[in-house]
Design a protein around this motif. Structure first.
Motif, PDB file in Angstrom:
ATOM      1  N   PRO A   1      17.812  48.718  -6.221  1.00 21.96           N
ATOM      2  CA  PRO A   1      18.024  49.486  -7.461  1.00 21.96           C
ATOM      3  C   PRO A   1      18.390  50.946  -7.206  1.00 21.96           C
ATOM      4  CG  PRO A   1      16.067  48.119  -7.629  1.00 21.96           C
ATOM      5  CD  PRO A   1      16.504  48.046  -6.204  1.00 21.96           C
TER       6      PRO A   1
ATOM      7  N   ALA B   1      22.007  51.118  -6.698  1.00 15.97           N
ATOM      8  CA  ALA B   1      22.697  50.871  -7.961  1.00 15.97           C
ATOM      9  C   ALA B   1      22.711  52.132  -8.818  1.00 15.97           C
ATOM     10  CB  ALA B   1      22.024  49.725  -8.706  1.00 15.97           C
TER      11      ALA B   1
ATOM     12  N   LEU C   1      22.042  46.182  -7.855  1.00 11.93           N
ATOM     13  CA  LEU C   1      20.928  46.159  -8.797  1.00 11.93           C
ATOM     14  C   LEU C   1      19.973  45.001  -8.531  1.00 11.93           C
ATOM     15  CD1 LEU C   1      19.845  47.659 -11.287  1.00 11.93           C
ATOM     16  CD2 LEU C   1      21.159  46.077 -12.715  1.00 11.93           C
TER      17      LEU C   1
END
Length: 240
Positions: free
Chosen positions: A211, A214, A207
């Motif tokens: 992202p 993630a 993250l």
């Protein structure tokens, strides 16, 4: 539902296969599956007899024991990790003795991950099995003992088959909880790829830099959670 919908809407569906087939993802997934399964096995070995003790035995302080067993349910996982360090770390109450006598070091190892996951997951198993034992008729056990069976034989041949659905449901819940454990794991075992970096830790790390990765990892954990709920639906419907 809004956070789940947002996760599905923002998911990188086009690059999802590439994200999920990366070496880091499979390494974290493999470690998560191994440690969660091992933690569930530990919970079964320790939790089933403990649940029987809480459901069948009468002894002073039983309520206190039950409260201590269920404490990890409400204890912040990070606090649990700190407590594990103080107990099993190299300078911990028990860890100092393990290190000096046997050369065993538990923190920041794969075994440390298993211990942290078992610590937070076992209450789910104990509660499920204890509830099933309380609902089971104890007269079957009494009949077995009057026919000459020992307590252990009565438990193994009579009680355990009766409460098998509760044991299975508790094991699944414990496994799912162990798979998603984060706070106690990162505090007690750290975040080392290939050794202690499980799926939740990998999500946290990704993250910060990627992202999309993630989100992809989060979708895997979401799918596991949905599968667990779907698998236990029939048991909950039958209980209601």
């Amino acid at each position: 539902m809004l956070p789940l919908v947002a996760l599905l809407v923002r998911a990188p569906w086009r690059s999802l296969p590439d994200q999920l087939t990366s070496v880091a993802v499979w390494q974290a997934l493999r470690l998560s599956l191994i440690t969660a399964t091992a933690a569930t096995a530990v919970a079964l070995v320790l939790g089933v007899p403990l649940a029987w003790l809480l459901a069948r035995a009468r002894f002073p302080g039983r309520r206190l024991v039950r409260a201590l067993v269920t404490l990890p349910l409400v204890l912040p996982p990070v606090v649990g990790g700190v407590a594990l360090l103080l107990a099993l770390g190299r300078n911990g109450i028990v860890g100092r003795w393990l290190d000096s006598a046997f050369g065993i070091t538990l923190p920041f190892t794969t075994m440390g991950v298993v211990i942290a996951e078992a610590f937070v997951a076992m209450p789910f198993l104990v509660i499920s099995v204890e509830g099933t034992l309380r609902a089971a008729d104890p007269r079957y056990e009494e009949a077995a003992t009057t026919l000459g069976a020992s307590r252990f034989t009565a438990f193994r041949r009579v009680t355990l088959p009766m409460v098998a659905p509760g044991v299975a449901a508790g094991a699944v819940l414990a496994w799912a909880r162990a798979l998603g454990e984060f706070g106690a794991t990162i505090t007690f075992a750290g975040n080392f790829p290939g050794r202690t970096q499980t799926m939740p830790l990998s999500v946290y790390l990704a993250l910060q830099s990627d992202p999309a990765a993630a989100i992809a990892l989060s979708l895997v954990l979401l799918a596991v959670s949905i599968a667990v709920l779907a698998g236990l639906r029939d048991r909950w419907m039958a209980a209601s």
